[in-house]
Design a protein around this motif. Structure first.
Motif, short mmCIF file in Angstrom:
data_model
loop_
_atom_site.label_atom_id
_atom_site.label_comp_id
_atom_site.label_asym_id
_atom_site.label_seq_id
_atom_site.Cartn_x
_atom_site.Cartn_y
_atom_site.Cartn_z
N ASP A 193 10.94 0.92 19.31
CA ASP A 193 10.69 2.14 18.56
C ASP A 193 11.53 3.30 19.10
N SER A 194 11.69 3.36 20.42
CA SER A 194 12.43 4.45 21.03
C SER A 194 13.94 4.33 20.80
N THR A 195 14.46 3.12 20.86
CA THR A 195 15.90 2.92 20.76
C THR A 195 16.40 2.70 19.34
N GLY A 196 15.50 2.29 18.44
CA GLY A 196 15.91 2.01 17.07
C GLY A 196 16.70 0.73 16.92
N LEU A 197 16.61 -0.18 17.87
CA LEU A 197 17.38 -1.42 17.85
C LEU A 197 16.62 -2.53 17.12
N GLU A 198 17.37 -3.52 16.65
CA GLU A 198 16.74 -4.72 16.12
C GLU A 198 16.10 -5.49 17.27
N ALA A 199 15.19 -6.40 16.94
CA ALA A 199 14.39 -7.06 17.97
C ALA A 199 15.22 -7.74 19.07
N PRO A 200 16.27 -8.51 18.75
CA PRO A 200 17.02 -9.15 19.84
C PRO A 200 17.61 -8.14 20.82
N ALA A 202 16.60 -5.02 21.19
CA ALA A 202 15.51 -4.28 21.83
C ALA A 202 14.99 -5.03 23.06
N LEU A 203 14.94 -6.35 22.98
CA LEU A 203 14.53 -7.14 24.14
C LEU A 203 15.57 -7.06 25.23
N ALA A 456 9.47 -24.08 20.73
CA ALA A 456 10.66 -23.41 21.25
C ALA A 456 10.58 -21.92 20.95
N VAL A 457 11.23 -21.15 21.81
CA VAL A 457 11.45 -19.73 21.55
C VAL A 457 12.96 -19.54 21.62
N SER A 458 13.55 -19.07 20.54
CA SER A 458 15.00 -19.05 20.42
C SER A 458 15.47 -17.71 19.88
N ARG A 459 16.56 -17.21 20.46
CA ARG A 459 17.13 -15.95 19.99
C ARG A 459 17.65 -16.09 18.56
N ARG A 460 18.16 -17.28 18.23
CA ARG A 460 18.59 -17.57 16.88
C ARG A 460 17.71 -18.66 16.28
N PRO A 461 17.52 -18.70 14.98
CA PRO A 461 16.67 -19.74 14.38
C PRO A 461 17.20 -21.13 14.70
N PRO A 462 16.31 -22.11 14.87
CA PRO A 462 16.76 -23.47 15.18
C PRO A 462 17.47 -24.11 13.98
N THR A 463 18.25 -25.13 14.28
CA THR A 463 18.85 -25.89 13.19
C THR A 463 17.75 -26.63 12.43
N ASP A 464 18.05 -27.02 11.21
CA ASP A 464 17.05 -27.71 10.39
C ASP A 464 16.58 -29.00 11.07
N ALA A 465 17.52 -29.74 11.66
CA ALA A 465 17.15 -31.00 12.31
C ALA A 465 16.23 -30.75 13.49
N GLY A 475 10.79 -16.43 17.29
CA GLY A 475 12.04 -15.71 17.48
C GLY A 475 11.81 -14.32 18.03
N PRO A 476 12.88 -13.52 18.16
CA PRO A 476 12.77 -12.18 18.75
C PRO A 476 11.75 -11.27 18.05
N ASP A 477 11.68 -11.34 16.72
CA ASP A 477 10.73 -10.48 16.00
C ASP A 477 9.29 -10.80 16.40
N GLN A 478 8.98 -12.09 16.52
CA GLN A 478 7.63 -12.49 16.91
C GLN A 478 7.33 -12.10 18.36
N VAL A 479 8.35 -12.16 19.21
CA VAL A 479 8.15 -11.77 20.61
C VAL A 479 7.82 -10.29 20.70
N VAL A 480 8.61 -9.45 20.06
CA VAL A 480 8.37 -8.00 20.11
C VAL A 480 7.04 -7.65 19.45
N ASP A 481 6.75 -8.29 18.31
CA ASP A 481 5.52 -7.96 17.58
C ASP A 481 4.25 -8.34 18.34
N ALA A 482 4.39 -9.15 19.38
CA ALA A 482 3.21 -9.50 20.18
C ALA A 482 2.60 -8.26 20.84
N TRP A 483 3.38 -7.21 20.99
CA TRP A 483 2.87 -5.96 21.60
C TRP A 483 2.42 -4.95 20.55
N ARG A 484 2.43 -5.31 19.30
CA ARG A 484 2.02 -4.35 18.26
C ARG A 484 0.58 -4.61 17.85
#
Length: 484
Positions: A193-200, A202-203, A456-465, A475-484
């Protein structure tokens, strides 16, 4: 400095003020011990809370080394100058305080209104106790006989965590009279919120700043991680470079061995033997067990700067303890910034920036793991994993394999392991089939993990396989949102 975040902390303080307003806590007055690492923002938080409360308040900040008689006079002056204190403060405006804390605090209590709630803040309580050994007993007496009968919220602040813990310990005069609340750094959500960055990003910002308010607020809104770093390492007086040194100097004045132990852990040593070897004497001999053990105990139990982790599984492994810097900002500072001030003073900030850039990806990959574990603890249990109450990692003596995530029902010895997971925090490569195969193989080595889900916790979405073989991937959004 602009005030940012702290919504949860303000709500907690507000709930204690509500107890005074409703007198629902069993007495008119309420006391709360507010502790936290130095420079974490306790004073600023409580000052903001007082200002927002709309209630009269007194804010007294002790000075280290100041003689007790002068501190008592300062307290009377703070009451006289208190916000909204009016005639109640005027009663002490020109008064000389008594010659001991018991009568001084009694006089203060007498000056407080009996029919209007007021907030009374005593900041850096340990320094008052240092200057006068009788302060703690006097505080207990004043609370029992005078203050608790008034509609007052007494907030006792301090940065010495061990001394603040003792304030409410069983064998201490103030035992049973106050609640406790620990103020931590700004959360990843606050940093975003302070930096205005996207989740990746911001982490990334959280890993650099550790959520230290004065470091976070120096981040220009929308500024890239690399841009922020370049600007900070070019300035020898920047908050990113100097906050770590000031914090260590305040916490460990002239404590050379403790400092060496911290630096060993910060450089990557994780085992007792490795730390002992890297902090040994000039003769090359490791630091003796009887010397290192109490230092590590102080750093973990009293100072809480270092965390000691055990592998999480259904099999106990007390001899496989691993140490890490618990303070996120200090972890980065010790690894990358301790020598950056000298480079900045020479006008060679680009040297530090290039060095950080070379090691950033590998350092970040490990540094983000405890942040992710805490995020999952905030998200779980949920419908998918209703019995997961603990999230840790697992390793054997050879660290082969070393499993990033283990979700279980209890720790350090689990009754059941419900998932085993991997953290892949790469910029360009998603979690793929090869990562899934490695995770599946490693999971077979974790005691009690047979049949456990793979996550898994991944900075980028996993491949379909890879996604088809995972029960969950965050992903990063879910990690950051854990504090909301």
């Amino acid at each position: 400095m602009a005030f940012t975040g702290r919504g949860r902390e303000l709500r907690v303080l507000g709930s204690w003020l509500d107890k005074v307003l409703s007198a629902g806590g069993g007495s008119a007055g309420q006391a709360l011990v507010v502790k936290g690492r130095r420079r974490i923002g306790k004073t600023r938080l409580v000052q903001e809370f007082c200002a927002r409360s709309g209630r009269p308040y007194v804010f007294f900040q002790a000075t280290r080394g100041r003689p007790a008689p002068l501190s008592r006079q300062d307290l009377f002056d703070a009451v006289a100058e208190g916000e909204g204190m009016g005639e109640h403060g005027a009663a002490l405006a020109h008064a000389a305080p008594p010659e001991d804390w018991a009568r001084t605090l009694a006089a203060l209590a007498a000056a407080l209104p009996a029919d209007e709630p007021v907030i009374l803040v005593l900041d850096e309580v340990p320094w008052l106790a240092e200057a006068d050994a009788g302060f703690d007993a006097a505080l207990k007496t004043a609370w029992d006989m005078h203050l608790s009968a008034k509609p007052v919220l007494l907030l006792l602040l301090g940065s010495d965590l061990a001394m603040m813990d003792r304030l409410t310990s069983y064998d201490h005069p103030f035992y049973g009279r106050a609640g406790q609340y620990t103020v931590g750094p700004l959360s990843p959500a606050d940093v975003q919120d302070s930096t205005g960055l996207e989740a990746p990003e911001a982490l990334d910002a959280y890993l650099l700043t550790g959520g230290f308010p004065e470091v976070v607020t120096d981040w220009r809104e929308g500024e890239s991680v690399s841009g922020y770093l370049r600007r900070q390492v070019e300035d020898p007086s920047s908050v990113l470079l100097t906050t770590g040194e000031r914090s260590l100097a305040a916490e460990f004045p002239a404590r050379l061995q403790a400092g060496r132990v911290l630096r060993a852990i910060g450089s990557g040593e994780r085992t007792f033997s490795g730390i002992a070897a890297s902090t040994g004497g000039a003769d090359g001999q490791p630091l003796a067990h009887g010397t290192l053990a109490p230092i590590l105990n102080e750093l973990t139990e009293a100072k809480k700067i270092v965390a000691a982790d055990l592998p999480l599984s259904t099999r106990p492994a007390p001899k496989l303890k691993r140490y890490r810097i618990a303070d996120t900002y200090l972890r980065f500072w010790l690894a990358h910034l301790e020598n950056a001030v000298a480079q900045a003073e020479r006008g060679r900030g680009e040297v530090s920036a290039a060095r950080i850039s070379r090691s950033w990806a590998s350092w970040r990959g490990r540094a983000v793991e405890p942040v992710i574990r805490e995020a999952l603890l905030r998200r779980l249990p949920d419908d998918l994993f209703p019995e997961v109450n603990e999230v840790g990692g697992w390793w054997n003596r050879q660290n082969n394999p070393e499993v990033d995530l283990v979700g279980a029902d209890a720790q350090p010895v689990a009754g059941a392991v419900h998932f085993v997971g991997s953290v892949k925090w790469r910029d360009d490569t998603p979690f793929g089939a090869r990562d899934l195969a490695a995770l599946s193989t490693a999971a077979e080595r974790v005691p009690g993990a047979r049949g456990a889900a793979l996550v898994a916790v991944s900075r980028r979405p996993p491949t379909d396989a890879a996604a088809r073989g995972l029960t969950a991937c965050w992903g990063p959004d879910q990690v950051v949102d854990a504090w909301r």
